[in-house]
Design an enzyme around this catalytic site. Structure first.
Site, short mmCIF file in Angstrom:
data_model
loop_
_atom_site.label_atom_id
_atom_site.label_comp_id
_atom_site.label_asym_id
_atom_site.label_seq_id
_atom_site.Cartn_x
_atom_site.Cartn_y
_atom_site.Cartn_z
N CYS A 1 0.87 -1.19 0.00
CA CYS A 1 0.00 0.00 0.00
C CYS A 1 0.90 1.24 0.00
CB CYS A 1 -1.00 -0.02 1.16
SG CYS A 1 -0.25 -0.02 2.79
N ARG B 1 -3.46 -0.58 5.30
CA ARG B 1 -4.07 -1.66 4.52
C ARG B 1 -3.16 -2.88 4.37
NH1 ARG B 1 -5.25 2.22 -0.37
NH2 ARG B 1 -3.29 3.03 0.50
N ASP C 1 -8.28 4.01 0.72
CA ASP C 1 -7.31 4.48 1.71
C ASP C 1 -8.06 5.06 2.91
OD1 ASP C 1 -5.41 5.84 3.14
OD2 ASP C 1 -4.56 6.90 1.43
P1 4NP Z 1 -1.82 2.83 3.93
O1 4NP Z 1 -2.50 4.19 4.47
O2 4NP Z 1 -1.26 3.14 2.57
O3 4NP Z 1 -2.96 1.88 3.89
O4 4NP Z 1 -0.75 2.46 4.95
C1 4NP Z 1 -1.84 5.43 4.43
C2 4NP Z 1 -1.03 5.79 5.49
C3 4NP Z 1 -0.40 7.03 5.48
C4 4NP Z 1 -0.59 7.89 4.42
C5 4NP Z 1 -1.39 7.51 3.35
C6 4NP Z 1 -2.03 6.27 3.36
N1 4NP Z 1 0.03 9.18 4.41
O5 4NP Z 1 -0.25 9.98 3.52
O6 4NP Z 1 0.85 9.46 5.32
#
Ligand code: 4NP
Length: 159
Positions: A10, A16, A126
């Site tokens: 991810c 995720r 997300d």
């Molecule tokens: P992930 O969620 O990709 O599912 O781990 C996110 C965690 C942090 C960020 C974006 C998505 N961020 O922009 O910091």
């Protein structure tokens, strides 16, 4: 026999993909086939490297009996050679992963995670900027997709 190596991907590797990582490992243990797999997860960005999973994701997982103990790490170009199946959570992660591929063989190992979802396709949304209900939605998608993913691989190891 060589283990089947699977990588969940991810953006941050704190919401995720660590969930998919832990749920998939849990399912392999339940089925007594954990020795057949090596499971890992990573993020396309380096923003959260070394961090534990987001506390909202850990809480949601824990309510469903899953403990997250992964520390975020970034996806590396070499992972494309090392892993048998790489599963980005959304279309942006898919493009970022394919951009790291050096060969067509590597590209063929990259598939959208939800290609294995019996109830839908597209992105695992997300949940980072939203409320707790977004984390519960991620849980439902990841749980049912991981079940069908394990079934698909056990039927056809080259899934
Ligand atoms: P992930 O969620 O990709 O599912 O781990 C996110 C965690 C942090 C960020 C974006 C998505 N961020 O922009 O910091």
């Amino acid at each position: 026999m060589k283990p089947f190596r699977i990588m969940f991907i991810c953006s941050g590797n704190i919401c995720r993909s660590p969930l998919a990582h832990a749920v998939f490992e849990h399912l392999t243990r339940e089925a007594g086939v954990e020795y057949m797999f090596e499971v890992e997860s990573s993020g396309t960005s380096a923003y959260h490297v070394g961090e534990e999973a987001d506390s909202r994701m850990r809480q949601t997982a824990s309510r469903h009996g899953i403990r997250l103990n992964h520390r975020s790490r970034q996806l590396f170009r070499n992972d494309l050679a090392e892993y048998d199946l790489l599963l980005p959570m959304d279309s942006r992660n898919f493009r970022e992963t394919v951009a790291l591929c050096r060969t067509e063989d590597e590209q063929l190992k990259v598939k959208m995670f939800r290609d294995f979802d019996p109830e839908g396709t597209g992105d695992v949304p997300d949940p980072w900027y939203g409320g707790m209900e977004g984390f519960e939605t991620v849980w439902s998608i990841v749980k049912r997709t991981s079940v069908s993913l394990l079934d698909a691989i056990r039927r056809e190891p080259a899934a």
